[in-house]
Motif scaffolding. Sequence first.
Motif, short mmCIF file in Angstrom:
data_model
loop_
_atom_site.label_atom_id
_atom_site.label_comp_id
_atom_site.label_asym_id
_atom_site.label_seq_id
_atom_site.Cartn_x
_atom_site.Cartn_y
_atom_site.Cartn_z
N HIS B 154 0.82 -1.20 0.00
CA HIS B 154 0.00 0.00 0.00
C HIS B 154 0.86 1.26 0.00
CE1 HIS B 154 -3.81 2.10 1.08
NE2 HIS B 154 -3.00 2.95 1.64
N PRO B 163 -1.94 2.32 -3.51
CA PRO B 163 -3.32 1.82 -3.47
C PRO B 163 -3.97 1.72 -4.84
CG PRO B 163 -3.10 3.90 -2.26
CD PRO B 163 -1.78 3.62 -2.85
N SER B 265 -3.90 -5.10 -6.88
CA SER B 265 -3.85 -3.98 -5.95
C SER B 265 -3.65 -4.54 -4.54
CB SER B 265 -5.15 -3.18 -6.02
OG SER B 265 -6.18 -3.89 -5.37
N GLU B 267 -5.55 -4.61 -2.27
CA GLU B 267 -6.78 -5.35 -1.90
C GLU B 267 -6.58 -6.84 -2.06
OE1 GLU B 267 -9.93 -3.59 -0.27
OE2 GLU B 267 -10.07 -5.58 -1.15
N LEU B 271 -6.89 -9.00 4.36
CA LEU B 271 -7.26 -9.99 5.36
C LEU B 271 -8.45 -10.80 4.90
CD1 LEU B 271 -5.82 -10.31 7.97
CD2 LEU B 271 -7.55 -8.97 9.09
#
Lengths: 294, 352, 391
Positions: B154, B163, B265, B267, B271
């Motif tokens: 990130h 990001p 990305s 993302e 988690l």
Amino acid sequence: MSLETLLGQQILNGLVMGAIYACMALGLTLIYGILDQVNFAHGEMYMLGAYAVLVFSSWLHFPYPLAILLGMVAIAILGLLFEHGIFRPLRGTPELNTIIASLGASIFLWNLALVVFGPIPQELKTSIAFQSVQIGPLSTSVQRLLVIFVSVGIIGILYLVIMRTRIGKAMRAASQDRDIAQLMGVDIGRIAELTFMVGGALAALAGGLIAPIFLVYPSMGLMAAQKAFVVVILGGMGNVLGAITAGFFLGVVESIAAGFVSSQLRDLFAFAILVLVLWIRPEGFFGRTAKKGG
Amino acid sequence: MPHDPRAQLVEERPKAAFLGDLGALVRRLPRARLTLALGLLALIAVPWVVRDPYLLHMINMALIFILVASSLNLLVGYAGRLNLGYAAFYGVGAYTSALLTLKLGWPFWVTLPLGGLVSLAVGLVIGVPCLRLKGPYLAIATLSFGEITRIIAHNWDAVTNGPLGVRGIPAPNPIPIPGLGTITFVSKTNYYYLLLVVVLLCLWGIRRLIQSQLGRSFQALREDDILAEHVGINTVWAKLVNYAVSAFFAGIAGVLYAHYIRYVSPETLSLGESFTMVAMVVVGGMGTFTGPIVGAILFTWLPEILRVAASYRMVIYGAIMMLSILFMRSGLVGAYATLMERWQHWREGRTP
Amino acid sequence: MNARRRSVLVLALLVVLVPLVLTGCGPKAPASVRLGIVGPFTGSVAYYGNLMKQGGLLAVDEINKAGGVNLGGKKVPIEAFPVDDAGKPAESVAAVEKLITQDKVVIVIGAYLSSCTLANLEVTGRYNITQIVPIAVADAITTGHPWVFRNCPNQSMQTGQMAVWAVEKSGLKSFALFLQNDDYGRGGGEVFRKAAEKAGVQIVTTEYFNLGDTDFSTQLTKIKSLNPEGIFLVALVTEGSQIVKQARSMGMTQQFFGLGGFASQKFLELAGDAAEGMIHVSYWEPDPNNPKSLEFAKAMPAFSGMEAEMFSAATYDAVYIAKEALEKAGCASQEAECQEKIRKALHAMDYMGVQGRTYFDEEGQGQLCFYIVRVQGGKRTIIDKACPGGS
């Protein structure tokens, strides 16, 4: 603002977060210490506690202190449900099972909250929350002071209970050696219930105290839980005093590091500390309480 | 056969190993060989039967995650080493290949294994400090490593583009076939075949590993690693190999993903992704070969099936995870096998 | 057949049959103008995604009530396909794949988040389908993507204007930057820094926060200690409202400046009194000079129960712009020829809508005016207007 004042201010801010971390970690470490089980849904108890207090205070218009009490009771009941529904049936089975089951519970609960309450953060308005208070050169708000004092108070009471009362002795005995404690007449079932209820109530307290400062939203439990785990490991899993101390420690360190080094990497600090501790001294600063076997 | 003490440590899972004996079956029964051939034919025929490109897309995604889940299963199911930050290995492979092909112009066919190797290296970096950790410590440590990797992706703008992620990742380089023209990999159909070949190869590799001596020592780790040490299994070596192999295949899957979606990305390393991967293995059936396959298909298609109940989707995920551990300890595959056995018994009971 | 062999066949057939059963066989025949709307209808930014969706659906409803899109003399109704991407880039990609290949849409409208838009425009690019972006602001979205058009100002435009206004027109001489730790925040910071340099205004510190953070006291304490006159805040509503609240509760009295993200009722609700005096950008306000905007302000709550805000206004206009382009092009299909005509029509367009006047430059970037507003008495008051070309 002089350097000392800036430092003092950052420390004061850090103590607020530290108090929250301590409350969360205490519940977690009790559960692990006494029952050898990890509750990955602990963050959700914090989040639901905040929502419970929100419902009682903003929607039902109970006075704030009463709302907190009711919130604690509500989440204590949730803790009881956890105990009976998830942790008791899985006690004695491989650790992997409880971890995954509580992970599932965590995902279930925070998304349920998302559906029920919506993703938009909500406000818990109290009359005094944002009033400014001056302590010498340092300024803070009434609510933040409340967080520190109430948490310290409750933690203190809990500590006394664990150290001085019979129930507390039973808990400590169970945390040292569950089988022998059982032989000595300690009702492990009761202790388990009590532990989960206390853990839940503490998490709810943390959530309810912090809610007026921050907002209440469904995913607030995620980061809180991660930090709580870091604290628990720092202080030694199962170690009550360790959890409390490490909680405040992490809060202050995070605040100072973010304030003086870089606010961009704030979360990284907590994880980096964790990795370091796991590598060098996995038992944490204070070490675990004595446990049977491996 | 001399008495092998290690065999004692390996828990027999006959209920869910039915597909495992396929190899033996194929050798012994010509009818099983026919079934296998039919199965393969069916897989090859898929793009001809499934005409809708959107459905083919879903099948391709399922293939990628079958690989992810199967390699995570090596770690979680066979060796019993929980990993809550698995998306890191997958993501590292994806980013590595994406950046090498996009910024340095390297060919996909080089970056595919390279992505796997970089993930393997990261796997070792994470695995070594985790060697002596168990249970919740291991869970939290792997979770933290996963988060650290995500935070780096990130923030490291210069390399990972932060990001906003890496876009415009090229498709795998075309392969010229003398006399027949070139095979490109832009269409979903062609990518399907690429995935089929790579994933089946990797699954075969995983299968061989599981059945080998080393693979059995993985299972010994899961059951009782102190005892394993005592009977002469080098647990450190076993754990390291386990981590390395698992990370390698996750990296490969990541590369396949990156060049298919053409976008990665931070993302991708989240988690939520890691949790979903664990869910695939657990709900499908930990420690079985077909379990992760079923789990991967289920969890890849579930979001699409549940598009109607979109906001309830994650609620259902969580509920499924909880309930499967509580009631279906061996996952869907185990429950299915139990059901089949019961039906078998019932049928046998009915025949005079 | 024994259980084992059965299982193998079942597994193989699963891969083939289940998808067919799930969604039915074969493509559907087009009989209307198909528009896709992709956005986050679930997830953390669902509130804004739904505003988007409702704005678009209101436009579709109005157009269909009037008969539909006029294609070569015949009026064809619009069929809208809203698809959720939950704010995740990978899902946005899947959503747009579905829109193009299954729903056969002619134009894709969306998305909300820049990360999702950057991901899904690769898909529209691959299939050569025109995309109209109503909200996502990252500059890179229109740069080098001839099939993408955006009917709202981009990051540089709004940040540039706000920065210029802050350093030149506000009269303040020293600023602190408080930025969201991603491209949005850092990009905005860069633009402000350049403007400040040009105007000879001092930046005392740059602080960052992460999306999802709730405690800003550390950074605010540092900013307070350096005592700037103004704070340039690049944040979204959730964090932004917390920041201003915590700042005020710490006794900070600096003037806050912000970007378009704050132009929402939600911000005013969440920040309460702390928002008072804040100056920020707004893409859309009910403007007495634009009667269409006033009508829209009434129509939105009547149609959807949601307040009229810029997210719905932009999507509303996007649908109408799409309609105009289709009518000019005289066709509504996914074929390359038709798509070329649509894009030509968009480049030639000069549209008056609820957002005011919209036309596109060579890159497909919309040239629109937007407002500078100040929060007064709990409401946004227009204090200035910024138009392309500077004014």
